[in-house]
Motif scaffolding. Sequence first.
Motif, short mmCIF file in Angstrom:
data_model
loop_
_atom_site.label_atom_id
_atom_site.label_comp_id
_atom_site.label_asym_id
_atom_site.label_seq_id
_atom_site.Cartn_x
_atom_site.Cartn_y
_atom_site.Cartn_z
N PRO A 1 49.38 41.01 26.68
CA PRO A 1 50.18 40.41 27.90
C PRO A 1 49.83 41.40 29.02
O PRO A 1 49.40 40.71 30.60
N GLN A 2 49.21 42.83 29.25
CA GLN A 2 49.50 43.38 30.73
C GLN A 2 47.58 43.21 30.59
O GLN A 2 47.76 42.74 31.92
N LYS A 3 47.00 42.97 30.11
CA LYS A 3 45.68 42.71 29.56
C LYS A 3 44.81 41.52 31.10
O LYS A 3 44.49 41.00 31.05
N SER A 4 46.37 40.39 30.18
CA SER A 4 45.76 38.84 30.70
C SER A 4 46.38 38.92 31.96
O SER A 4 45.72 37.85 32.89
N GLN A 5 46.86 39.65 32.43
CA GLN A 5 47.24 39.85 33.93
C GLN A 5 46.37 40.92 34.81
O GLN A 5 46.47 40.83 36.50
N GLU A 6 45.24 41.29 34.58
CA GLU A 6 44.21 41.97 35.17
C GLU A 6 43.16 41.65 35.65
O GLU A 6 42.93 40.83 35.41
N LEU A 7 43.61 41.84 36.90
CA LEU A 7 42.51 40.90 37.74
C LEU A 7 40.92 41.72 37.98
O LEU A 7 40.56 43.07 38.96
N LYS A 8 39.95 41.38 38.19
CA LYS A 8 38.67 41.88 37.54
C LYS A 8 37.79 40.74 38.88
O LYS A 8 37.92 39.65 38.29
N LYS A 9 37.23 42.00 39.66
CA LYS A 9 36.55 41.09 41.05
C LYS A 9 35.25 40.57 40.56
O LYS A 9 34.00 41.55 39.59
N VAL A 10 34.53 39.15 41.40
CA VAL A 10 33.73 38.46 40.09
C VAL A 10 33.40 38.22 41.70
O VAL A 10 31.65 37.98 41.48
N ALA A 11 33.76 38.40 42.95
CA ALA A 11 33.23 37.18 44.21
C ALA A 11 33.94 37.79 44.73
O ALA A 11 34.94 38.00 44.43
N GLU A 12 33.16 37.45 46.85
CA GLU A 12 34.08 37.63 47.14
C GLU A 12 35.18 37.37 47.20
O GLU A 12 34.88 36.32 47.37
N CYS A 13 36.36 37.84 47.77
CA CYS A 13 37.88 37.51 47.71
C CYS A 13 38.10 36.62 46.40
O CYS A 13 39.16 36.00 46.37
N LEU A 14 37.89 36.83 45.84
CA LEU A 14 37.80 35.81 44.27
C LEU A 14 37.45 37.03 42.94
O LEU A 14 37.13 37.27 42.66
N TYR A 15 38.86 36.41 42.31
CA TYR A 15 38.88 37.37 40.99
C TYR A 15 39.59 36.62 40.19
O TYR A 15 39.48 35.00 39.82
#
Length: 372
Positions: A5-19
């Motif tokens: 569950p913790q990993k599912s909430q982690e955000l990874k940047k994929v573009a400008e202002c987009l995660y």
Amino acid sequence: MNETPQKSQELKKVAECLYRNGNKVYFALVKVRGKQIKRSLKTDDMAIAKRRLAELREKAERLHGKENKNIRFEELAENWMESIKASLKPKSHDRRRVAIVGLTPFFKGMPVKAVGFAEIDEWRRKRGASISARSHNIELETLKNLLRYACDRGILMDNRAEDFKRRKQPKAVVDVLTRPQFQVLVKALYASPIAVASGAAAMVEFLAYSGMRVGEAREVRFCDVNFETNTILITSGESGTKNHEERTIPLFPNLRNLIQRIKAARPTADANDRIFQIDSPRGALPAACKRAGLPHFSVHSLRHFFASNAIENDVNFKVVAGWLGHSDGGMLVAKTYGHLRQEFSATMAQKMTFEGLSDTPPTFAVVRDAAA
């Protein structure tokens, strides 16, 4: 155990202002005037996410500066009520005013930007229990319109009132005058010298024979009646009709005879004079019902009487709607009076006899199964 569950909430940047999180759902993270805004874009599709990000940025950029960011609910309501005044009829504007009065105790003193789901839900729970479904729906619709106004002005980014649904309203039971009841009512009105002298008796007939709203009927002038084309123009004067559109209806036989009687009684009337010198027969109608021993019928009951008679004479819903000034192609008429058509159809079915057929039923030969 809690690692997934913790990993599912982690955000990874994929573009400008987009995660994107571990569940591949896209998020926007934008900064406007020093304020960071994070929103789930509620999609795992990159193309859709980019489009929603652009929409979010556009809304965020519309946010106003210091002069509007702390505007209070009652201040916004006052500004909005003033802005819609020119586009609404006085009655419609007053309906919005009454709705604002009902909403204000729950939001007064609150910055508009603080009106979120929880605040609206509290209004719904506390206020909804004490008012009818119709009043609830009018207040909810008013709140939605008010917060849309705030969004358009850049005060709000999101209108959380849109998350709430209307309450189901019980279907209104239309109590329609029967023809015998109408005849008794007219007789009672013409037996009253005051109802005759004021024009109330004639106006009741006029409403029943034309299907007009009382606000439309009181504005009809003699020049609006065209005996050559057998039509009558409905404009409602300066206030306009309910949907702000003029319409022409036929000069139905009873309506034509009534207007001719009125003209004969007022030979000196000018073409621009109103046919009726009173605004409504509301005062005379209840008294006449009481004298005649009839149920209480309102002025609007006369419009129902007109519509029901048209339907029982097999006029289709779309034509009736046009005469009444509805712009929905007959849907409201069908919804309101559909049961009358069914009752009328059942009555007409009794007339479906087949004259000339023999009263003696034919004898049918019994065909036996060849295999038997």
